[in-house]
Design an enzyme around this catalytic site. Structure first.
Site, short mmCIF file in Angstrom:
data_model
loop_
_atom_site.label_atom_id
_atom_site.label_comp_id
_atom_site.label_asym_id
_atom_site.label_seq_id
_atom_site.Cartn_x
_atom_site.Cartn_y
_atom_site.Cartn_z
N THR A 51 -34.93 23.22 23.63
CA THR A 51 -36.72 23.59 23.34
C THR A 51 -37.13 24.27 24.48
O THR A 51 -38.20 25.02 24.12
CB THR A 51 -37.36 22.15 23.36
N TYR A 139 -24.96 16.17 27.36
CA TYR A 139 -25.80 16.74 26.29
C TYR A 139 -24.62 17.02 24.99
O TYR A 139 -24.11 18.11 24.94
CB TYR A 139 -26.61 17.83 26.36
N LYS A 167 -27.56 12.66 26.18
CA LYS A 167 -28.29 12.90 24.98
C LYS A 167 -27.55 13.11 23.86
O LYS A 167 -26.85 14.06 23.72
CB LYS A 167 -29.25 14.14 25.26
#
Length: 297
Positions: A51, A139, A167
């Site tokens: 993001t 991640y 994550k």
């Protein structure tokens, strides 16, 4: 199953990286946005992730962003720096830079494009964890990287004292539960539609793109569950579904939709960097309509 407090808090925002109209890193805007997010319920901010447009920001910009956000939020929130690349040496350099800039931890994505096998993937993550004193959040987002961090690999990596969190964007709740059962890793939902589902089976919380625009509404999902109001928590998750779908599953990247909404709300964001393109008027209007329905509910 995780029994210790989450290492980075429960409600984390995968923060956008604000730019000026000319496309220059907007550190003042980043500080204002960070302060706003923390004031509205975020325990932590994850910078320079997907993001945060990490593929199109420089190493110097990444370090400057950490320093600026650290200054803005002080000890009121954790700051996790995205440092993952497809190059182990470069990732180590970024981790050391994040440590020097004042980050509380690093987010390390699987090396993308090269698609290393699991033993090489494990060695990559261990090299990053060995390189600095910062705790590491793995991640797992195989839809973008092309490589899954398999549950057995996660379990082995959990033995490293500085690999403390995940994550999770694997869309594999069974795999996540296997790891939760056998390790103390803090599992954060990386997909907003899984916030409650993962939290209910022992997850630590979330790292959310949607939290850029509705931090308090997502925080309430966790808070009501913790208070024992599980039916209310479920309704709050369901109520957020149309906005989550509009931002994350309607054909535009979450960075684009988050920046479109932040712009409409008068919060710092700025343009996206190429090759991304901004949302069109029709898409932006639709996003704003879903946002207004959620906050008015």
């Amino acid at each position: 199953m995780t029994t210790t407090p989450p290492p980075f808090g429960r409600a984390l925002c995968a923060m956008v990286t604000p730019f000026t109209a000319e496309g220059v890193l907007d550190l003042d805007g980043a500080q204002r946005l960070a302060a706003h997010l923390v004031a509205h319920g975020c325990d932590g901010l994850v910078l320079s992730g997907t993001t945060g447009e990490s593929p199109t920001t420089t190493d110097a910009e990444k370090s400057a962003l950490v320093r600026a956000v650290r200054e803005a939020v002080g000890a009121r929130a954790t700051v996790v720096a995205g440092v993952g690349t497809f190059d182990t040496r470069h990732t180590v350099e970024l981790a050391l830079g994040a440590e020097k800039a004042g980050a509380d931890g690093v987010l390390v994505v699987s090396p993308y494009y090269s698609r290393p096998p699991q033993d090489a993937l494990e060695a990559h993550f261990r090299a990053i964890a060995d390189a600095s004193a910062l705790p590491v959040m793995l991640y797992d987002i195989p839809g973008r990287t092309g490589t899954r961090i398999e549950p057995e690999t996660m379990i082995r990596l959990a033995e490293h004292p500085r690999i403390v969190a995940v994550k999770d964007c694997s869309y594999d709740l069974l795999g996540a539960q296997k790891v939760l059962h056998r390790t103390e890793l803090a599992y954060y939902a990386g997909c907003d539609e899984h916030i409650l589902a993962l939290y209910a089976v022992g997850g630590a919380g979330y790292v959310s793109t949607v939290a850029n625009v509705v931090p308090a509404e997502l925080r309430a999902i966790l808070d009501t569950f913790e208070a024992g109001d599980t039916s209310v928590s479920a309704r709050l998750q369901q109520r957020a579904t149309p906005l989550i779908e509009a931002m994350m599953s309607a054909g535009l990247p979450g960075t684009v939709t988050a920046k479109a909404l932040l712009h409409a709300l008068g919060l710092p964001a700025g343009p996206v960097r190429a090759p991304l393109r901004p949302a069109g008027r029709e898409a932006a209007d639709g996003l704003l309509a879903e946002y207004e329905r959620l906050v008015a509910a």
